[in-house]
Design an enzyme around this catalytic site. Structure first.
Site, short mmCIF file in Angstrom:
data_model
loop_
_atom_site.label_atom_id
_atom_site.label_comp_id
_atom_site.label_asym_id
_atom_site.label_seq_id
_atom_site.Cartn_x
_atom_site.Cartn_y
_atom_site.Cartn_z
N GLU A 218 -14.33 3.27 6.15
CA GLU A 218 -13.42 4.20 6.79
C GLU A 218 -12.56 4.47 5.77
OE1 GLU A 218 -11.72 3.10 10.66
OE2 GLU A 218 -13.71 2.30 11.29
N GLU B 55 -11.25 0.41 5.27
CA GLU B 55 -11.80 -0.91 5.52
C GLU B 55 -13.21 -0.71 5.92
OE1 GLU B 55 -10.33 -2.46 9.47
OE2 GLU B 55 -10.78 -0.47 10.39
N HIS C 142 -8.64 11.01 9.67
CA HIS C 142 -9.28 9.50 9.64
C HIS C 142 -10.71 9.97 9.77
CE1 HIS C 142 -10.12 5.03 11.25
NE2 HIS C 142 -11.17 5.74 10.57
N LYS D 27 -9.07 5.40 18.66
CA LYS D 27 -9.79 6.75 18.57
C LYS D 27 -9.88 7.18 19.92
CE LYS D 27 -11.92 5.03 14.56
NZ LYS D 27 -13.39 4.61 13.90
N ARG E 132 -20.65 -3.31 11.73
CA ARG E 132 -21.32 -3.49 12.92
C ARG E 132 -21.29 -2.04 13.48
NH1 ARG E 132 -17.04 -1.74 16.23
NH2 ARG E 132 -14.76 -2.55 15.63
N GLU F 42 0.79 -1.13 0.04
CA GLU F 42 0.26 0.17 -0.03
C GLU F 42 0.76 1.47 -0.03
OE1 GLU F 42 -4.18 -0.89 2.39
OE2 GLU F 42 -2.31 -1.09 3.73
#
Length: 276
Positions: A100, A113, A33, A62, A117, A25
């Site tokens: 995200e 990703e 974010h 976070k 949930r 990557e």
């Protein structure tokens, strides 16, 4: 070092997953974010309930979240929502969930990703939309269609969530355990507290250090910050050390007020440096 690290990563992947395939990557530095909250029913109808800014992190966990993001353009906001919903619908996704992204200095976003949930920070989306996401997830799992349309989604005001952890921010966030001899969470207009704690509760060393989530809603970002600062001043915890002082320093900093935060800010410069 690349060859050695490549081989090491392959060995770890093989041992953990039975597959040593790797992919490369792009390295992104100084990023923010941003994540999109989506919901898709089994009939293929999908919707985005706005985005959340989750750039203030410590060790990729976070720390403070807010909705909507105060640091992206309206065009990027729309692009992220569209990409998330389109991808979810095309992939046959059926649930609430979070797509995200990382956003670089030039405003380009990169997919990370999907969290399929309810997430810890779903509360600030609930605060700004008025929609109970837990209830919606249960209804979707039961095969019901979405209970709202895109035209019914109105993001109103601004919401911030602070994660209150049992850790000492003055000692490099060392974990703290013990019995809560005093537990007095805040209240008042625009304040919500989600927690499992109570006076007499024993904070063990075995699990996640999260004690509570404090959510503050305001008509705008300035009011939400002010309400959060008051709530943190009111929050009284005796028996363990918490990271409330770190939250106060960050919320009062110019970097936070101006939205100039990145995912590695705490780890690279520290809370005191952020506070100036």
């Amino acid at each position: 070092e690349l060859q050695h690290l490549w081989d090491q990563a392959r060995n770890e992947a093989k041992a953990s997953f039975g597959d040593d395939g790797l992919y490369v990557e792009r390295c992104l530095e100084g990023v923010r974010h941003v994540e999109a909250q989506i919901a898709v029913d089994e009939y293929g109808s999908g919707i985005c309930l706005g985005e959340r800014e989750c750039s203030i992190q410590r060790r990729n966990q976070k720390f403070i979240e807010e909705a909507p993001s105060a640091s992206i353009s309206e065009q990027l906001r729309q692009d992220i929502a569209r990409m998330a919903v389109d991808a979810a619908v095309r992939a046959g996704y059926r649930n609430v969930g979070t797509f995200e992204f990382l956003v670089d200095r030039d405003g380009r976003c990169y997919f990370i990703e999907v969290n399929s949930r309810i997430q810890v920070e779903h509360t600030i989306t609930e605060a700004t939309t008025g929609i109970d996401l837990v209830k919606e997830q249960i209804a979707l799992a039961a095969g019901q269609p979405l209970s709202f349309s895109e035209e019914q989604i109105w993001v109103q005001g601004h919401a911030i969530e602070c994660r209150i952890n049992a850790e000492d921010s003055e000692r490099n966030f060392a974990p703290s355990t013990g019995v809560l001899t005093t537990w007095l969470p805040p209240s008042g207009p625009g304040i919500r507290v989600d927690s499992h704690c109570f006076q007499g509760y024993e904070v063990p060393p075995y699990y996640d250090s999260l004690l509570a989530k404090v959510i503050a809603w305001g008509r705008d970002r300035h009011e939400a910050v002010a309400r959060m600062q008051r709530a943190l001043d009111e929050f009284t915890v005796v028996g363990v050390t918490t990271n409330i002082p770190a939250h106060k320093k960050i919320l009062g900093s110019d970097l936070f007020r101006q939205g100039q935060v990145t995912t590695h800010l705490i780890d690279t410069v520290g809370v005191d440096a952020i506070a100036g």
